[in-house]
Design a protein around this motif. Sequence first.
Motif: not given
Length: 198
Positions: A17, A19, A22, A85, A88-89, A92
Motif C-alpha cells: 500500500l 503512503p 487508502v 478512504s 493506511r495502517e 493494512s
Amino acid sequence: MSPRDLASRLRDTAGQLPPGPVSLSTLAEAHGGAWQASLLVLLATPCLLPIPGVGSVLSLGLAVLGLLLCCAHRAELPPRLGRLSLPREGASRSLNLLARFYDFIHRITRPRMTLLAGPGARWWLGPMTLTMAALIFLPIPFGNVLPAVSLMLAGVALAARDGLLMLASMSVGAGAVAASGALILMGWRAGMALLGLG
C-alpha cells in the motif's frame, strides 16, 4: 479465485500500500470480484455483538450492499463510495485480517454446487441481504443473531463458490424471517391484549 489465492493477494496488497489514505476502491480492487463477499462478512459480524446501536448502523450499510447486489451487472463500487478512504495502517490491518480469515475458510469449504454460489447468486442474494438488513434494524431482542449468521455464511459461500454453504445461509435466513415474524406477532397480540382490544 480460491480463498487461498485471495488470501495471498490480500496479504501482498497489504504490504504494498502506498503512503497516505487508502481509498475503498483500492481495497475493493485488491479483492478482485470478491469484495461483495468480504463486505458481507465485515458488516454482518459485528451485528452478533450485544452492543446497542451497532446493528442499526451496520444494517444501513448492509442495505446499500443489498442494493448493489441486486444490480448484478455492477462489478465495482459506486464512485462516490469508492472515494471514501481509510488510514493506511487501518487498511493494512483490515487486509491482513481478511487474509487470515480466507486462509481459515479455505480449510473448511470447497467449490461445489457452484450455480448456487456463482455470479447468478446475486439475483437472490441481493433481496435476501435487504431482508436480513431490515431484520437487523428492527429492535427485536437477539433479533440480530440469525440474520447476521445468514449473511456471514452467504459471504463465505460467495467467496468460496460453495453452494452447500449458500443453502445453509438461505435456511438460516428463512429461520430468521420466521422467528422475527413470530416475535412481532406475539408482541402485537400482547399489545392488543393490554389495550383491551384483543
